[in-house]
Design an enzyme around this catalytic site. Sequence first.
Site, PDB file in Angstrom:
ATOM      1  N   HIS A   1       6.969  -2.118  -6.279  1.00 18.00           N
ATOM      2  CA  HIS A   1       6.577  -3.439  -6.758  1.00 18.00           C
ATOM      3  C   HIS A   1       6.024  -4.273  -5.595  1.00 18.00           C
ATOM      4  CE1 HIS A   1       9.666  -1.851  -9.474  1.00 18.00           C
ATOM      5  NE2 HIS A   1       9.016  -2.495 -10.432  1.00 18.00           N
TER       6      HIS A   1
ATOM      7  N   ASP B   1      12.181   2.932  -5.115  1.00 21.55           N
ATOM      8  CA  ASP B   1      11.819   3.028  -6.526  1.00 21.55           C
ATOM      9  C   ASP B   1      10.466   3.682  -6.765  1.00 21.55           C
ATOM     10  OD1 ASP B   1      10.494   0.882  -5.424  1.00 21.55           O
ATOM     11  OD2 ASP B   1      11.203  -0.592  -6.864  1.00 21.55           O
TER      12      ASP B   1
ATOM     13  N   HIS C   1      11.074 -10.322  -3.437  1.00 21.26           N
ATOM     14  CA  HIS C   1      10.512 -11.164  -4.498  1.00 21.26           C
ATOM     15  C   HIS C   1      11.016 -12.609  -4.453  1.00 21.26           C
ATOM     16  CE1 HIS C   1       8.742  -7.684  -6.311  1.00 21.26           C
ATOM     17  NE2 HIS C   1       9.906  -7.125  -6.629  1.00 21.26           N
TER      18      HIS C   1
ATOM     19  N   ASP D   1       7.637  -0.311  -1.447  1.00 19.64           N
ATOM     20  CA  ASP D   1       8.329  -0.453  -2.719  1.00 19.64           C
ATOM     21  C   ASP D   1       7.316  -0.279  -3.857  1.00 19.64           C
ATOM     22  OD1 ASP D   1       9.552  -2.139  -5.031  1.00 19.64           O
ATOM     23  OD2 ASP D   1      11.170  -2.134  -3.554  1.00 19.64           O
TER      24      ASP D   1
END
Length: 394
Positions: free
Chosen positions: A193, A274, A155, A191
């Site tokens: 995200h 995650d 990110h 992931d």
Amino acid sequence: MGIDDQTRSPQDHTPDRGRTGPLIDRPLFFGGEVFRASTYGEWHPLRIPRVSTATDLSRAMGWLGPDQYRNCPRAKPAALTLWHDPDYIAALQAAEAALEVDSETRTRFNIGTHSNPVFPEMYRRPATGAGGSLLAGELLAHGGVIYHPAGGTHHGMPDRANGFCYLNDPVLGMLSLRRSGVRRIAYIDIDAHHCDGVEHGFAGDMEALLVSVHEARRWPFTGALGDEGGGNCFNLPVARGLNDDEMAYIRDHLILPVVTAFRPDAVILQCGADAVEEDPLSRLSLSNNAHWAIVRALMGIASRYLVLGGGGYNPWSVGRLWAGVWGALNGYEVPIDIPDPARDVLGALTWAGSPKSRPVLPHMKTTLRDLPRNGAIRDDIRRDVATLRARDVP
């Protein structure tokens, strides 16, 4: 790459350009004690041990000896400016030294916030993770496999922290590969995200393929199905409850065909933990078997393979998953019964403030492998995969 005095100079590990075989003959595991000794804060999701647990479990399983382990070097500030803004790097260093930031710095660089807090190793820790990815780009010049679970901070933006990520080591690793003469890079991200920072860095670069599978309507709320990033980004947002059979369908009908058609010189897998059912920051329902199957399936597509960590906020699920990644890269099968030293590692873990919605199940303290989480393949998965497969691969 610039690294500090805790390891060799850049010249000491410059690839031998005259070498005809692979530089790395066995997979390498990158780690470091800074990841054991630091935390984002008492109540931050990254208060838990992750890299250290994966390292300790890999050793306890008998999978990781000193010949395959390397300490990550800490990148020097100048090396980080390969992508990051020099003023931002200076702000990170100043915040670590002062252990505080003023309001102007907080607003400009997004540090000193709830998500990206000030803590004693807030520069050293991400700079070490970034140093590992920069070094991996150099060492993989002639081929090989590197596992860097402290990497995957996808990110981070050039001039600000974002989503727990102060730096973007995947981008730096890809740029390091480019400096080593590697052109076509396939980056796959599983992931929970979306990899907004990596897409920011490489959208429109037709020698970089980006494939991201992530939870829909989940922060950072980017990576829509129709987001093509200039043509090289394949984004698949999936609904909550994604199961192992659906991920296997995505693997076999999207990830592998697209990556193979791209004909990459290097493959990078961001293997965030995650997306498993026990994680508190997503609502997906994978078992760790799904991740390991993707790790194995991508091996051999290119002569250079870098596997990174990423998200993961349950200490048992992330440690077990990432240790199994290392086993998969070395051809080991995860046994039903694990040795006592591995059980001791799991038994010593704690999770202060763990959410009641994600209880620690008994098997997570005594095994590495989850039971498979099978289920029907939903029509929207089939439809969206078909939409992406209809596109041209760069």
